[in-house]
Enzyme design. Sequence first.
Site, mmCIF file in Angstrom:
data_model
loop_
_atom_site.group_PDB
_atom_site.id
_atom_site.type_symbol
_atom_site.label_atom_id
_atom_site.label_comp_id
_atom_site.label_asym_id
_atom_site.label_seq_id
_atom_site.Cartn_x
_atom_site.Cartn_y
_atom_site.Cartn_z
ATOM 1 C CD GLU A 108 -2.864 -0.985 2.315
ATOM 2 O OE1 GLU A 108 -4.069 -1.311 2.205
ATOM 3 O OE2 GLU A 108 -2.375 -0.904 3.520
ATOM 4 C CB CYS A 121 2.925 7.697 3.127
ATOM 5 S SG CYS A 121 3.586 6.485 4.625
ATOM 6 C CB CYS A 128 7.495 -4.579 8.644
ATOM 7 S SG CYS A 128 8.762 -3.844 9.698
ATOM 8 C CB CYS A 132 6.744 -2.058 16.280
ATOM 9 S SG CYS A 132 8.340 -1.831 15.955
ATOM 10 C CB CYS A 135 3.358 -1.261 13.993
ATOM 11 S SG CYS A 135 3.257 -0.858 12.133
ATOM 12 N N GLY A 182 7.079 -1.302 5.942
ATOM 13 C CA GLY A 182 8.505 -2.279 5.962
ATOM 14 C C GLY A 182 9.505 -1.072 6.774
ATOM 15 C CD GLU A 183 13.705 0.007 9.756
ATOM 16 O OE1 GLU A 183 12.829 0.550 10.056
ATOM 17 O OE2 GLU A 183 14.804 0.681 9.385
ATOM 18 C CB SER A 216 10.546 6.585 8.910
ATOM 19 O OG SER A 216 10.278 6.457 10.306
ATOM 20 C CB SER A 239 10.097 4.610 14.862
ATOM 21 O OG SER A 239 9.631 5.058 13.832
ATOM 22 C CG LEU A 240 13.352 7.245 21.055
ATOM 23 C CD1 LEU A 240 14.574 6.576 20.653
ATOM 24 C CD2 LEU A 240 13.658 8.408 21.657
ATOM 25 C CG HIS A 241 7.517 4.405 19.107
ATOM 26 N ND1 HIS A 241 6.580 5.373 18.503
ATOM 27 C CD2 HIS A 241 7.979 3.798 18.132
ATOM 28 C CE1 HIS A 241 6.567 5.232 17.515
ATOM 29 N NE2 HIS A 241 7.182 4.063 17.038
ATOM 30 C CG ASN A 318 -3.322 6.186 13.568
ATOM 31 O OD1 ASN A 318 -4.030 7.055 13.874
ATOM 32 N ND2 ASN A 318 -2.209 6.617 13.175
ATOM 33 C CB CYS A 361 1.486 6.079 11.743
ATOM 34 S SG CYS A 361 1.710 7.957 11.098
HETATM 35 N N1 SAH Z 1 9.785 0.829 10.123
HETATM 36 C C1 SAH Z 1 10.108 2.366 9.884
HETATM 37 C C2 SAH Z 1 9.316 2.946 8.832
HETATM 38 C C3 SAH Z 1 7.664 2.941 9.095
HETATM 39 S S1 SAH Z 1 7.066 4.267 9.693
HETATM 40 C C4 SAH Z 1 9.827 2.794 11.238
HETATM 41 O O1 SAH Z 1 9.206 2.112 12.110
HETATM 42 O O2 SAH Z 1 10.296 4.132 11.442
HETATM 43 C C5 SAH Z 1 5.712 4.092 10.246
HETATM 44 C C6 SAH Z 1 5.626 5.219 11.469
HETATM 45 O O3 SAH Z 1 4.360 4.769 12.215
HETATM 46 C C7 SAH Z 1 6.617 4.683 12.646
HETATM 47 O O4 SAH Z 1 7.246 5.849 13.184
HETATM 48 C C8 SAH Z 1 5.903 4.011 13.448
HETATM 49 O O5 SAH Z 1 6.311 3.541 14.745
HETATM 50 C C9 SAH Z 1 4.517 4.446 13.703
HETATM 51 N N2 SAH Z 1 3.627 3.716 14.157
HETATM 52 C C10 SAH Z 1 3.283 2.414 13.755
HETATM 53 N N3 SAH Z 1 2.218 1.872 14.317
HETATM 54 C C11 SAH Z 1 1.457 2.870 14.780
HETATM 55 C C12 SAH Z 1 0.042 3.185 15.377
HETATM 56 N N4 SAH Z 1 -0.351 2.217 15.712
HETATM 57 N N5 SAH Z 1 0.009 4.448 15.676
HETATM 58 C C13 SAH Z 1 0.597 5.327 15.380
HETATM 59 N N6 SAH Z 1 1.942 5.168 14.852
HETATM 60 C C14 SAH Z 1 2.190 4.052 14.840
#
Ligand code: SAH
Length: 372
Positions: A108, A121, A128, A132, A135, A182-183, A216, A239-241, A318, A361
């Site tokens: 997608e 995007c 992936c 995580c 996700c 994907g990463e 990213s 993507s730190l979180h 999300n 996202c």
């Molecule tokens: N794998 C890479 C590229 C994907 S970017 C990465 O993780 O950075 C997608 C972004 O959306 C990332 O920052 C990811 O952490 C974030 N994301 C994933 N699941 C999400 C969710 N349920 N709600 C909000 N953001 C989310």
Amino acid sequence: MPASLPLVFTAPRRGRPPTHLADLDSEERRAAVRATGQPEFRAKQLAQHYFAGLTRDPADMTDLPAAGRTAFVDALLPELLTEVRSLACDDGSTRKTLWRAHDGTLIESVLMRYPDRITLCVSSQAGCGMACPFCATGQGGLQRNLSAGEIVEQVRLAARMARGGALGPPGRLSNVVFMGMGEPLANYNRVLSAVRAIIAAPPAGFGISARSVTVSTVGLVPAIRRLTAEKLQVRLAVSLHTPDDELRDTLVPVNERWKVAEVLAAAREYADTTGRRVSIEYALIRDINDQPWRADLLGSLLREHLGPLVHVNLIPLNPTPGSKWDASPRPVQDEFVRRVRAQGVACTVRDTRGQEIAAACGQLATEGAAPA
Ligand code: SAH
């Protein structure tokens, strides 16, 4: 917490797509043209049609000899993606398209119109391997890497849609973010080839400004270092979180290999080398990573490691299928922002585009699509 999936760095070797002009550098493009028996200047003509004209239709290429034109074009610009379905929301300013690759693989991409830009995007892998738990893509596992051509085709097709008015008034695709499925840094070489084709001036590429391209990553430190050495002006997003290793080990499982401090050190080198601010992505999850003390810690850690060279992008979580987590309440989110800013660190909340069509996202999962 959901049962954890294994981390997968190496994609299964299957379904290799046909070679495409966009997989090749300029010398290889000329060689590929010569191999079809055509003079090598036709490489430039083809690239002009593809990257500037946004077409792979032989009928548009009247400067190529009519005899054998279709076979020539098909050999160098093979059809890599076919549209399965396209859904719009946000008053037509967000459009998610499901594509099928030559081997039935589904991916997608999401196109978004803002007042000042049009952003795509893109997916860099089908699925992936980073696992995580919040996700949807990560929960589906990795199917395969995309070729550079498959990534670049997403860009061409989106640029065509934007130009053709699929998002409202016709416009020019201005930004590309590697934030789809994907990463990207786990598919390094192909992503880099795609980035080069995106930013090269026409006819070699689309001529999108490097500064308008974002890569990213979950924080693959050696690959961040490689990207630093390329000395491109693309933006790096991490993507730190969460600022602490204990929680990050569970939210972003690759943290077991590269800890927060190492990731931030690599991000700092990137910022120092390129002069560009690094973006820190932080999905705010109710009662998981949204505590005031974590905001304080995030702010102080980023100030210490990156100073002014950082911007925090908070993403209200999300919803994804099967997850019991949800976004933080608004007052909690506001307090989080206030505390990060109080440490002198720039922090904004990202809009949650595309939620109702599962295009936001972390929601890309090709769900509901019939397999090929
Ligand atoms: N794998 C890479 C590229 C994907 S970017 C990465 O993780 O950075 C997608 C972004 O959306 C990332 O920052 C990811 O952490 C974030 N994301 C994933 N699941 C999400 C969710 N349920 N709600 C909000 N953001 C989310």
